[in-house]
Design a protein around this motif. Structure first.
Motif, PDB file in Angstrom:
ATOM      1  N   SER A 113       0.821  -1.212   0.000  1.00  0.00           N
ATOM      2  CA  SER A 113       0.000   0.000   0.000  1.00  0.00           C
ATOM      3  C   SER A 113       0.855   1.261   0.000  1.00  0.00           C
ATOM      4  N   LEU A 228       1.737   3.350 -11.725  1.00  0.00           N
ATOM      5  CA  LEU A 228       1.364   3.376 -10.318  1.00  0.00           C
ATOM      6  C   LEU A 228       2.429   4.069  -9.491  1.00  0.00           C
ATOM      7  N   ALA A 287      -6.564   2.604 -13.615  1.00  0.00           N
ATOM      8  CA  ALA A 287      -6.548   1.777 -12.411  1.00  0.00           C
ATOM      9  C   ALA A 287      -5.384   2.162 -11.493  1.00  0.00           C
ATOM     10  N   SER A 288      -4.253   2.485 -12.077  1.00  0.00           N
ATOM     11  CA  SER A 288      -3.104   2.905 -11.274  1.00  0.00           C
ATOM     12  C   SER A 288      -3.377   4.218 -10.564  1.00  0.00           C
ATOM     13  N   ARG A 291      -5.868   3.555  -7.727  1.00  0.00           N
ATOM     14  CA  ARG A 291      -5.262   2.858  -6.591  1.00  0.00           C
ATOM     15  C   ARG A 291      -4.433   3.822  -5.750  1.00  0.00           C
ATOM     16  N   GLU A 295      -5.051   4.985  -1.861  1.00  0.00           N
ATOM     17  CA  GLU A 295      -3.994   4.799  -0.872  1.00  0.00           C
ATOM     18  C   GLU A 295      -3.669   6.101  -0.143  1.00  0.00           C
ATOM     19  N   THR A 306     -12.507  -4.274  -8.958  1.00  0.00           N
ATOM     20  CA  THR A 306     -12.807  -3.281  -9.987  1.00  0.00           C
ATOM     21  C   THR A 306     -14.126  -2.567  -9.730  1.00  0.00           C
TER      22      THR A 306
END
Length: 569
Positions: A113, A228, A287-288, A291, A295, A306
């Motif tokens: 994380s 990411l 998606a990156s 995320r 975080e 998803t």
């Protein structure tokens, strides 16, 4: 107009202007040594475990999210993917000295994380101020204690409230200036929470989008963020800003994203600022970005995998319900000028997605609260050149190929998705709902608008609500883009907009700053505060304008500013 200068907090006298600046600057400087720059210096500098501060968010009557990031060693910088697991003890107390700890526990900061720690603390009392902190319990940084954060739970859902007051912000671009707007909000004593309407970070590489004279400070990493690791590094950099750190430590945030948390003019299948040939698959990049956002932000995660959804709702007693929207994840691609304008009226196109539209309309029409507030990332008020009467001009607009209501100012807003706006407005009008207020960011300018069912018939026709748009914290606006002095070229443009769009009551295209939004039993009101210079970290803030809408009135009007000493949560 007088400068707004709040007095130090009586409960926390250290939070004076000087003390806040000094303390947060020290914390930020320590964090930078182990964050995204200065890696050589880090080897000789003791590692500061909590160099990115603390934060809280998403307050409910019995819970609130608390957040921090642990740096376990000099190599474990944000986005590095390395570093040992560090156990962390968290504590929640009713006093700053932590003599009365009411909740505590442990969590692990792991590379998975990005060593962020987020806890949804439950079992709390409604409408209560709490203090929280984190302590490392292992590794090379064992025993270090975070800065103390302050947060507040929401009132009980059946609480009979007189008023609520929120700071409202949007569009904070690191390279375009300093976040003095956050400093001024952190020094206020009269806020329940901060509502952030998006563009919390910007994705651009160095020098791509700065102030009028160039970049004031440089982004990390140097290139446009795509992976990411990139998004984690950029979030980490923003979290070292001393004024943002101070505001996060002082008040809970209720936040949503707009496009720059992923890429400019994002939509469900891509973005204007995304090139698949050089930047890869859009779904992977999106998606990156999501995320990293979950975080690094104190937002509650709803769903899993998803199916994680950012749109959500907050109830504040019987006075207000706030619906926070996500207008990037589910929308169709924006219509382009010319032939693409025909898409604006396509009933199959959506800005919200069907599920979110159903959730939004049902929530507004069934809400038991006096005020229905919508946290709205992009502008919903019609802004056409000029607005047209759809009942009488259909033949002409069809012939010349322009949208039925007129040519829109821009198609990235709700003006580019008129069928969705019509669905929402029809639901509000059809159910006789009043007191719906949209608070909006994105457009780097300030607006007060009525929301007519048909803009061309305003003011004779009905309205379904009102909208208050806040300016950017730093991101360039009209005078910056034209490189002209403020309140010169823009004034004529503002007047022209208001002349042809009569439901638009107030515009300021030049000023940077923030809003203070209050709902009470009688009115909903936005005060705009403007910075003397967004490139000055010590910029002053002055009151710019105030507009209110009376309960049941559905029309905005200018008013006197709120008294910052008249209310304290």
């Amino acid at each position: 107009m007088p400068e707004y200068s709040p007095r130090p907090d009586a409960e926390h006298p250290g939070l004076s202007r000087r003390g806040l600046l000094r303390g947060s600057a020290i914390a930020a400087g320590a964090g930078l040594a182990v964050s995204v720059t200065g890696k050589a210096a880090a080897a000789a500098t003791p590692v500061v475990a909590f160099g990115h501060g603390v934060a809280s968010g998403d307050p409910l009557p019995d819970r609130v999210v608390i957040w921090t990031r642990v740096t376990p060693d000099a190599a474990a910088t944000p986005g590095s993917g390395v570093g040992e697991q560090v156990p962390v003890r968290w504590e929640m107390a009713t006093d700053r000295a932590f003599a009365s700890v009411v909740r505590s526990g442990t969590a692990n900061a792991t590379a998975e994380s990005d060593h962020t720690v987020k806890v949804d603390v439950t079992g709390l009392e409604a409408a209560t101020t709490y203090h929280f902190r984190f302590t490392t319990r292992g590794g090379a940084v064992s025993g270090q204690v975070s800065p103390v954060g302050r947060t507040r739970t929401a009132p009980a859902t059946d609480a009979d409230l007189d008023r609520l007051r929120f700071g409202v912000v949007s569009c904070s671009n690191w390279e375009a200036g300093y976040f003095a707007a956050y400093r001024h909000l952190a020094l206020r004593e009269d806020l329940d929470a901060v509502i952030h309407l998006g563009d919390y970070i910007y994705e651009y590489g160095r020098g791509e989008y700065g102030a009028r004279d160039g970049s004031v400070r440089l982004h990390e990493p140097a290139h446009e963020i795509v992976s990411l690791a990139d998004y984690r590094i950029r979030h980490a950099q923003y979290k070292t800003d001393p004024d943002l750190m101070a505001l996060h430590a002082r008040l809970p945030f209720i936040a949503t994203w707009d496009d720059h948390e992923s890429a400019d003019n994002a939509y469900k299948a891509g973005a204007e600022n995304h090139n698949p040939a050089t930047e890869g698959d859009w779904a992977t990049r999106k998606a990156s970005s999501a995320r990293a956002y979950f975080e690094w932000m104190p937002v509650r995660v709803n769903g899993s995998g998803t199916e994680v959804a950012l749109y959500r709702r907050f109830r504040f007693g019987n006075l207000a319900e706030i619906s926070m929207l996500d207008l990037r994840t589910y929308r169709d691609e924006q219509a382009s000028p010319g032939a693409g304008w025909r898409k604006v009226d396509d009933p199959e196109r959506t800005i919200t997605g069907r599920a979110q539209m159903d959730w939004l309309t049902s929530g507004i029409v069934s809400s038991p609260t006096r005020w229905k507030v919508v946290g709205n990332p992009v502008m919903i008020a019609p802004s056409q050149i000029p607005p047209l009467d759809t009942r009488t001009t259909a033949a002409v607009t069809e012939m010349i190929g322009v949208p039925a209501a007129g040519i829109p100012y821009g198609t990235d807003s709700w003006d580019g998705y008129t069928a969705d706006r019509r669905r929402l407005f029809d639901a509000i009008a059809g159910q006789g709902v009043d007191n719906t207020v949209f608070i909006t960011g994105d457009i780097h300018s300030s607006w007060a608008c009525d929301l007519p069912v048909d803009a061309a018939n305003y003011p004779a026709g009905p309205t379904v609500g009102t909208e208050f748009v806040v300016p950017s914290v730093t991101s360039p606006n009209m005078d910056d883009s034209l490189n002209v002095p403020p309140r010169t070229a823009s004034v004529a443009v503002e007047e022209a907009f208001k002349a042809v769009n009569r439901h638009i009551r107030y515009i300021d295209f030049d000023s940077h700053g923030y809003g203070v939004f209050e709902v009470n039993r009688v009115n909903a009101q936005m005060d705009w505060f403007y910075l003397s210079d967004p490139t000055d970290p010590r910029a002053a803030a002055t009151h710019g304008a105030s507009f209110r809408v009376g309960s049941g009135e559905q029309r905005t009007q200018p008013t006197a500013p709120l008294d910052p000493t008249a209310y304290r949560p």
